[in-house]
Scaffold this motif. Structure first.
Motif, mmCIF file in Angstrom:
data_model
loop_
_atom_site.group_PDB
_atom_site.id
_atom_site.type_symbol
_atom_site.label_atom_id
_atom_site.label_comp_id
_atom_site.label_asym_id
_atom_site.label_seq_id
_atom_site.Cartn_x
_atom_site.Cartn_y
_atom_site.Cartn_z
ATOM 1 N N LEU A 84 34.049 30.105 46.905
ATOM 2 C CA LEU A 84 34.266 28.748 46.402
ATOM 3 C C LEU A 84 35.577 28.183 46.943
ATOM 4 O O LEU A 84 35.652 27.002 47.289
ATOM 5 N N ARG A 85 36.578 29.013 47.060
ATOM 6 C CA ARG A 85 37.851 28.560 47.610
ATOM 7 C C ARG A 85 37.675 28.082 49.051
ATOM 8 O O ARG A 85 38.198 27.055 49.446
ATOM 9 N N GLY A 86 36.891 28.814 49.828
ATOM 10 C CA GLY A 86 36.603 28.390 51.200
ATOM 11 C C GLY A 86 35.858 27.061 51.243
ATOM 12 O O GLY A 86 36.182 26.183 52.044
ATOM 13 N N ALA A 87 34.880 26.904 50.355
ATOM 14 C CA ALA A 87 34.123 25.650 50.295
ATOM 15 C C ALA A 87 35.023 24.484 49.889
ATOM 16 O O ALA A 87 34.920 23.380 50.436
ATOM 17 N N GLN A 88 35.921 24.726 48.938
ATOM 18 C CA GLN A 88 36.814 23.653 48.488
ATOM 19 C C GLN A 88 37.826 23.285 49.572
ATOM 20 O O GLN A 88 38.220 22.128 49.690
ATOM 21 N N THR A 89 38.221 24.254 50.385
ATOM 22 C CA THR A 89 39.132 23.971 51.496
ATOM 23 C C THR A 89 38.454 23.054 52.508
ATOM 24 O O THR A 89 39.042 22.061 52.950
ATOM 25 N N GLU A 151 31.943 16.747 39.518
ATOM 26 C CA GLU A 151 30.561 16.304 39.743
ATOM 27 C C GLU A 151 30.306 14.967 39.054
ATOM 28 O O GLU A 151 29.713 14.058 39.644
ATOM 29 N N GLN A 152 30.765 14.819 37.816
ATOM 30 C CA GLN A 152 30.555 13.577 37.068
ATOM 31 C C GLN A 152 31.204 12.380 37.760
ATOM 32 O O GLN A 152 30.576 11.328 37.919
ATOM 33 N N VAL A 153 32.461 12.539 38.148
ATOM 34 C CA VAL A 153 33.175 11.432 38.786
ATOM 35 C C VAL A 153 32.548 11.109 40.141
ATOM 36 O O VAL A 153 32.408 9.939 40.508
ATOM 37 N N SER A 154 32.127 12.121 40.859
ATOM 38 C CA SER A 154 31.504 11.894 42.170
ATOM 39 C C SER A 154 30.145 11.214 42.019
ATOM 40 O O SER A 154 29.764 10.379 42.835
ATOM 41 N N ARG A 155 29.413 11.555 40.969
ATOM 42 C CA ARG A 155 28.131 10.895 40.732
ATOM 43 C C ARG A 155 28.348 9.396 40.494
ATOM 44 O O ARG A 155 27.574 8.563 40.966
ATOM 45 N N SER A 156 29.409 9.052 39.795
ATOM 46 C CA SER A 156 29.724 7.626 39.584
ATOM 47 C C SER A 156 30.027 6.939 40.909
ATOM 48 O O SER A 156 29.606 5.809 41.142
ATOM 49 N N GLU A 157 30.743 7.622 41.800
ATOM 50 C CA GLU A 157 31.064 7.049 43.111
ATOM 51 C C GLU A 157 29.789 6.783 43.916
ATOM 52 O O GLU A 157 29.721 5.799 44.645
ATOM 53 N N ALA A 166 32.100 6.881 51.906
ATOM 54 C CA ALA A 166 32.600 7.471 50.661
ATOM 55 C C ALA A 166 31.431 7.873 49.759
ATOM 56 O O ALA A 166 31.439 8.961 49.172
ATOM 57 N N ARG A 167 30.423 7.016 49.668
ATOM 58 C CA ARG A 167 29.245 7.365 48.855
ATOM 59 C C ARG A 167 28.530 8.581 49.425
ATOM 60 O O ARG A 167 28.079 9.450 48.676
ATOM 61 N N ALA A 168 28.444 8.666 50.748
ATOM 62 C CA ALA A 168 27.792 9.818 51.384
ATOM 63 C C ALA A 168 28.575 11.101 51.096
ATOM 64 O O ALA A 168 27.990 12.146 50.793
ATOM 65 N N ARG A 169 29.902 11.043 51.174
ATOM 66 C CA ARG A 169 30.732 12.215 50.882
ATOM 67 C C ARG A 169 30.571 12.610 49.421
ATOM 68 O O ARG A 169 30.512 13.796 49.079
ATOM 69 N N ALA A 170 30.499 11.613 48.530
ATOM 70 C CA ALA A 170 30.326 11.881 47.102
ATOM 71 C C ALA A 170 28.969 12.534 46.828
ATOM 72 O O ALA A 170 28.871 13.448 46.003
ATOM 73 N N ARG A 171 27.910 12.078 47.520
ATOM 74 C CA ARG A 171 26.588 12.693 47.340
ATOM 75 C C ARG A 171 26.622 14.167 47.737
ATOM 76 O O ARG A 171 26.045 15.018 47.061
ATOM 77 N N LYS A 172 27.300 14.473 48.843
ATOM 78 C CA LYS A 172 27.424 15.872 49.267
ATOM 79 C C LYS A 172 28.183 16.685 48.225
ATOM 80 O O LYS A 172 27.842 17.840 47.942
ATOM 81 N N LEU A 173 29.216 16.083 47.662
ATOM 82 C CA LEU A 173 30.003 16.786 46.658
ATOM 83 C C LEU A 173 29.175 17.039 45.395
ATOM 84 O O LEU A 173 29.236 18.132 44.826
ATOM 85 N N ARG A 177 28.428 20.666 43.929
ATOM 86 C CA ARG A 177 28.819 21.034 42.574
ATOM 87 C C ARG A 177 27.627 21.573 41.780
ATOM 88 O O ARG A 177 27.771 22.521 41.007
ATOM 89 N N GLY A 178 26.474 20.967 41.959
ATOM 90 C CA GLY A 178 25.287 21.466 41.276
ATOM 91 C C GLY A 178 24.988 22.906 41.674
ATOM 92 O O GLY A 178 24.691 23.760 40.824
ATOM 93 N N GLU A 179 25.084 23.184 42.969
ATOM 94 C CA GLU A 179 24.844 24.546 43.459
ATOM 95 C C GLU A 179 25.920 25.511 42.964
ATOM 96 O O GLU A 179 25.625 26.650 42.585
ATOM 97 N N GLN A 180 27.166 25.068 42.954
ATOM 98 C CA GLN A 180 28.270 25.923 42.520
ATOM 99 C C GLN A 180 28.178 26.229 41.028
ATOM 100 O O GLN A 180 28.422 27.371 40.603
#
Length: 196
Positions: A84-89, A151-157, A166-173, A177-180
């Motif tokens: 997870l640390r690698g993914a967050q980096t 995940e919640q804040v990114s879903r709002s974005e 930005a919306r595309a990056r938020a969708r990926k996030l 997050r769902g998978e994590q």
């Protein structure tokens, strides 16, 4: 358009009202070069609020993930924290690139604020003091909260943001997050005796 503006206002309100107590923040673990914002790129208030919250959220979480990867009593939790640390980096690098394209400064507008889902200096101190199963329980609780809130804040974005990138990056996030969260739930359920 009214629904989108309402969603944008709700996201901004959530970010602004969640700024809590002042506190000292730990130093960043992934250094970012200093930069000057460009006038060519632009971002609306929702996009700006989102990216300027996600960056420090990831930065702070990585300190806790480092501790978990080193000190957890459960090998599977140590491995999961390292992944997870690698993914967050990787995520953090993408968020910083997006911030640069948006022309935002590289300052932390939330410095000293305890935001929901953000690992605080106090959280890190508690983790450093905890041992054994107590440490594992604390790590799991803090990381779960971080994943859920981001995940919640990114879903709002994804619905309220004005920029397509930005919306595309938020969708990926949101997907990540769902998978994590699913992986953390499975880890905890599969090793209930080891990981509360």
């Amino acid at each position: 358009m009214t629904a989108r503006r309402t969603a944008a206002l709700l996201l901004l309100l959530a970010v602004l009202t969640s700024c809590g107590q002042e506190g000292e923040r730990a130093a960043r673990s992934v250094p970012a070069p200093s930069r000057t914002p460009t006038a060519a790129a632009s971002a609306d208030a929702t996009d700006s609020a989102w990216v300027q919250l996600m960056i420090p959220m990831n930065e702070q979480a990585m300190f806790l993930l480092d501790l978990a990867a080193e000190r957890s009593t459960v090998p599977r939790l140590r491995s999961w924290a390292a992944r997870l640390r690698g993914a967050q980096t990787t995520e953090l690098l993408s968020l910083r690139e997006l911030r640069d394209r948006m022309g935002l400064p590289d300052t932390d507008v939330h410095e000293g604020h305890d935001m929901p889902g953000m690992v605080t200096a106090d959280d890190l101190e508690s983790a450093r003091e905890a041992e054994g199963a107590a440490f594992d329980r604390l790590v799991v609780a803090l990381i779960r909260d971080h994943l859920r809130r981001s995940e919640q804040v990114s879903r709002s974005e994804t619905t309220a943001g004005g920029r397509a990138d930005a919306r595309a990056r938020a969708r990926k996030l949101v997907t990540a997050r769902g998978e994590q969260l699913a992986a953390l739930t499975a880890l905890c359920a599969g090793r209930a005796a080891d990981v509360p």
